[in-house]
Write an enzyme that holds these catalytic residues in place. Structure first.
Site, mmCIF file in Angstrom:
data_model
loop_
_atom_site.group_PDB
_atom_site.id
_atom_site.type_symbol
_atom_site.label_atom_id
_atom_site.label_comp_id
_atom_site.label_asym_id
_atom_site.label_seq_id
_atom_site.Cartn_x
_atom_site.Cartn_y
_atom_site.Cartn_z
ATOM 1 N N CYS A 64 4.930 -115.054 -68.359
ATOM 2 C CA CYS A 64 4.878 -113.912 -67.446
ATOM 3 C C CYS A 64 5.672 -112.722 -67.988
ATOM 4 O O CYS A 64 5.575 -111.620 -67.446
ATOM 5 C CB CYS A 64 5.401 -114.307 -66.071
ATOM 6 S SG CYS A 64 4.727 -115.876 -65.519
ATOM 7 N N LYS A 73 5.101 -109.799 -55.593
ATOM 8 C CA LYS A 73 4.772 -110.402 -54.306
ATOM 9 C C LYS A 73 3.574 -109.719 -53.637
ATOM 10 O O LYS A 73 2.694 -110.385 -53.117
ATOM 11 C CB LYS A 73 6.008 -110.311 -53.389
ATOM 12 C CG LYS A 73 5.758 -110.767 -51.972
ATOM 13 C CD LYS A 73 5.596 -112.278 -51.906
ATOM 14 C CE LYS A 73 4.878 -112.718 -50.656
ATOM 15 N NZ LYS A 73 3.428 -112.621 -50.742
ATOM 16 N N HIS A 100 0.210 -110.281 -59.521
ATOM 17 C CA HIS A 100 0.789 -110.836 -60.742
ATOM 18 C C HIS A 100 -0.299 -111.321 -61.706
ATOM 19 O O HIS A 100 -0.506 -112.510 -61.881
ATOM 20 C CB HIS A 100 1.741 -111.979 -60.368
ATOM 21 C CG HIS A 100 2.499 -112.548 -61.528
ATOM 22 N ND1 HIS A 100 2.772 -111.850 -62.685
ATOM 23 C CD2 HIS A 100 3.050 -113.781 -61.705
ATOM 24 C CE1 HIS A 100 3.455 -112.623 -63.525
ATOM 25 N NE2 HIS A 100 3.624 -113.795 -62.952
#
Lengths: 390, 471
Positions: free
Chosen positions: A86, A331, A335
């Site tokens: 990530c 959030k 993502h």
């Protein structure tokens, strides 16, 4: 070393886009980044490309970099794919900054892309959690939600923070994301919504978790000479920090802090010659609500164990002293793994140029981005500032 | 003379009552069975054998390095072909010189005991019988099918097998399993089957030179709770001797483990003269007379009652199997390299600074040295440092089928103590049954379970369960 500047940034909306491919998404982000520079910037002047992607779904595991740059007509440039889970996007930005600072390149494209919502249920299950420590951590039955839930269990046990504080992070980031047309989950949520969502991995519930998204984001990093030539409002990359950490949570000395964040933050603040109090806002890696609280402490926004007071007192709200995740964060904004880190700089670009619309942080001049790979195996932190602020 | 130096036994803690079958089918076709043990989705004869074997060595206070012979009896091996003994040895931490597998019929348990007594000559041996048969859901065999394992430690002291007698009759069709099938069957010719069982068992018993009326414990193979009593009608053997040590009413049909579990019950009750009769369909029987006492460590209690849908889930009758592959992958050679850690929790002590590392490879977690690790076995009990309960939908693909069958599990980081001080953090799955939960600070014990199965190869290792004793 010479300075590096952020001169352009663009992204697709983050969300679920069954009509788009990883290449078409990348192309949209790329075109927006090029257009954003202004002053007749010519994409011919790009002399290197760095592409971030995990390759979820296995769609182009080898050579995904050239596969997207050729699609936008960017040929015969050094093109490297960066994989850091990530944190791939942040790592791509850092690589671009390094190329410019070293003098090997004058204009570098750092782009990220991921498609995560077009796979069958079975294939999706196999790709979730591929960046956890595979032999031991994953084989106890965890994906990322499980590992961050373990961190949350230790954090809630050892501090005054309660699950309600985690829910408040979700409420804040959804409130910001509701004002962001590019956000995947661009709607607000109440504290009751966030509290009462179904459990995913105790103590984390659905509202503690970011979504999986499709999307792309691209930025352009240039030398001072180029920046002054093509941009009226160049943004200086004032600080860069990056550190690796143990991939498996069980291999670390602490479960209530991410050591790589501490080190990356230290490096970035040192290079920028500022501290947390000099920031106007921050885009932090809130893949899970607890991760945002850990980052407050690891980056020195507050003392150990005090993160909950920042969320409780509204310090990190959009109108607080140190807004965190005005974009909505992972959030709410979403993502799409490879695009997340470059996407954070797209938000910084908009905010520092005063073009963030209803979620604009008043007078934003200096910002921090924080991008985490896995549960902390890789962390990249950048400090960026309006050239006039320096 | 080689003797029975200790006995261990294990049965899964899940139970289902006959009334659940009655509610589902209108009848429960397993006479004399009140409840039966149900293996969890990550249990099989190998994991049950490891749990029973460990307890037998504990009971007999015999360290694993003393075991030079291992016999394993089961009619329901997890694979039809493939040597299970090296893995069972590894899971038990033993290195026997000779191993033997017994199967083919439920008589395998007593056959393994007889062979062990004849083979072990000095030193110690281990005989383990474990079974968890299944039948078609609408057949009586499934109603009766239970689960359990018994392990007998062989050594110089303890109870002795003083008499033995065998019999055989050509009576196929009593209890058999076709090639390629997981389901045990019988023909259902009631009169024929009862008489074949009776004749074979009685012939074996009558071959013993013993006064039957003096026998207080008769551990007779129990395909259901009625047949052992029917078999001894007409003999000068008290029915109460059967009732005193039977396990079938609580555990169901435990196959090859059945007569040995009866012996374990007798030894637990200090009954010092036990008739043990193993029977296998086809048919053959072995009768033994055991005299004397031996220490036992039994884990046969039920903890959780299942309803019928939960039972079908546990057995995989309602689930669709693991998802199609892709993504992260641990190859079998990679897994095999980690077997000392998976099977025995072998950590490493850093040669430079003395800290513990797990797994013992790469740079020392404390001092960063790239030196050698001295292997050290971690304790069975540890303390939870971080934990999460993974809800439906949150499991990685390797655990989706297990979760669909058994429900939520927890995943923890557990600090296990080393043998000479220090502790090391180890990730472990936590088996939760019947609303159990674990929290940071709780004590947990390591148990042997199936971790996952991929490409037909089951990977065995340790998980943890809430500790039996408090902190």
């Amino acid at each position: 070393m010479r300075d590096a500047y952020l001169i352009g940034a663009g992204q697709t909306a983050f969300g679920a886009f069954p009509d788009e491919s990883y290449r078409s998404l990348f192309a949209e982000a790329y075109e927006k980044a090029v257009e954003s520079v202004g002053n007749g910037f010519d994409s011919e002047s790009i002399d290197e490309a760095v592409v971030a992607t995990l390759g979820v779904g296995g769609r182009q595991l080898g050579l995904p970099g050239p596969a997207v740059t050729e699609h936008v007509g960017l040929h015969n440039v050094p093109c490297t794919r960066v994989e850091n889970a990530c944190a791939a996007g942040g790592s791509a930005v850092r690589t671009a900054v390094q190329a410019v600072k070293s003098g090997m390149a004058d204009v570098v494209l750092a782009g990220g892309v991921e498609v995560m919502t077009d796979m069958s249920g079975d294939v999706t299950k196999y790709w979730l959690g591929v960046s956890g420590e595979t032999e031991w951590e994953r084989l106890t039955g965890t994906t990322f939600s499980g590992v961050y839930a373990q961190m949350a269990s230790a954090y809630l046990e050892s501090t005054e923070a309660t699950h309600d504080h985690l829910s408040q992070v979700a409420v804040k980031n959804h409130a910001n994301g509701a004002e962001n047309p590019d956000a995947h989950l661009n709607f607000g949520c109440s504290l009751d919504d966030a509290r009462s969502a179904p459990t995913v991995a105790s103590p984390l519930n659905l509202y503690d978790c970011c979504p999986t998204s499709d999307g792309a984001a691209a930025i352009l990093i240039a030398s001072e000479e180029v920046a002054k030539d093509v941009s009226n409002e160049p943004i200086r990359v004032a600080g860069v920090g990056s550190a690796s950490g143990r991939v498996g949570l069980f291999q670390r000395d602490t479960y209530t802090s991410i050591p790589a964040t501490i080190e990356a933050g230290r490096q970035a603040f040192e290079m920028a010659e500022v501290g947390p109090s000099a920031l106007d806002f921050a885009e932090l890696h809130d893949c899970f609500t607890v991760a945002e609280l850990l980052a407050y402490e690891d980056l020195g926004f507050c003392d150990r164990g005090e993160a909950y007071t920042l969320i409780e007192d509204g310090v990190t709200a959009l109108d607080g002293d140190l807004p965190v995740n005005p974009s909505g964060g992972l959030k709410s904004k979403g993502h799409p793994i490879g695009a997340t880190g470059t996407g954070q700089l797209v938000e910084v670009f908009k905010q520092l140029r005063g073009r963030a619309g209803s979620r604009q942080v008043d007078g934003a001049r200096r910002a921090l981005t924080h991008n985490v790979g896995g549960s902390g195996g890789a962390v990249v932190v950048h400090v960026l500032e309006s050239a006039v602020a320096a | 003379m080689t003797r029975i130096a200790g006995v261990g036994a294990y049965a899964p803690s899940l139970r289902i009552g006959g009334e659940e079958f009655e509610a589902a089918w209108g009848a429960f076709d397993a006479p004399g069975i009140e409840t039966k043990a149900v293996p969890d989705a990550d249990e099989d004869p190998l994991t049950m054998a490891a749990e029973a074997g460990r307890r037998a060595m504990n009971a007999g206070e015999t360290p694993p390095d003393q075991i030079n012979w291992l016999g394993f009896a089961t009619t329901t091996p997890p694979v039809e072909e493939g040597d299970l003994l090296p893995r069972l040895s590894s899971l038990l931490g033993i290195e026997p010189e000779l191993t033997a597998h017994f199967g083919g019929s439920t008589r395998a348990g007593t056959q393994a005991l007889v062979t062990g007594l004849e083979t072990v000559d000095g030193g110690a041996g281990l005989v383990i019988a474990a079974d968890c048969s299944r039948g078609a859901p609408d057949h009586p065999e499934e109603h009766a099918a239970g689960a359990g394992a018994a392990a007998i430690l062989l050594g110089a002291d303890g109870a002795a097998v003083v008499e033995r007698s065998d019999s055989g009759t050509v009576t196929p069709g009593l209890r058999f399993r076709r090639r390629g099938s997981e389901q045990t069957e019988r023909l259902g010719v009631t009169a024929y089957e009862r008489s074949a069982f009776r004749e074979t068992v009685v012939e074996a018993i009558e071959g013993l030179d013993v006064e039957l009326s003096a026998i207080e414990a008769a551990a007779i193979q129990a395909p259901d709770g009625g047949l052992p009593y029917r078999a001894i009608r007409g003999l000068d053997l008290d029915a109460e001797a059967v009732g005193a040590v039977e396990t079938v009413s609580a555990l169901g049909d435990t196959g090859a483990a059945s007569p040995l579990l009866g012996l374990a019950s007798a030894l637990e009750r200090d009954l010092d003269r036990t008739l043990v009769v193993g029977f296998g369909g086809g048919s053959g029987a072995t009768a033994l007379l055991v005299e004397g006492n031996a220490p036992v460590e039994l884990a046969l209690d039920g903890e959780v009652d299942l309803d019928y849908p939960a039972y079908l889930r546990r057995r995989g009758e309602l689930t669709s199997g693991p998802p199609e592959g892709g993504g992260a992958y641990v190859s079998v050679p990679t897994w095999v390299r980690s077997v000392p850690q998976r099977h025995q929790r072998i950590a490493g002590r850093c040669a430079d600074c003395g800290s513990l590392g797990f797994p013992p490879e790469g740079a020392c977690p404390d001092c960063g040295a790239l030196g050698d690790y001295a292997p050290v076995a971690l304790d069975r009990t540890g303390t939870v440092e971080a934990v999460t309960e993974i809800s439906q939908g949150g499991a990685p693909p390797e655990f989706i089928e297990q979760q669909a069958r058994s429900g939520s599990y927890a995943s923890a980081i557990v600090a296990f103590d080393g043998p000479a001080g220090g502790s090391v953090s180890v990730p472990a799955q936590v088996v939760l049954v019947g609303g159990q939960s674990v929290a940071v600070g709780d004590r947990v014990d390591a148990v042997v379970r199936r971790i996952y199965t991929q490409e037909g190869v089951t990977r065995y290792g340790f998980k943890v369960v809430p500790a039996e004793a408090g902190p």
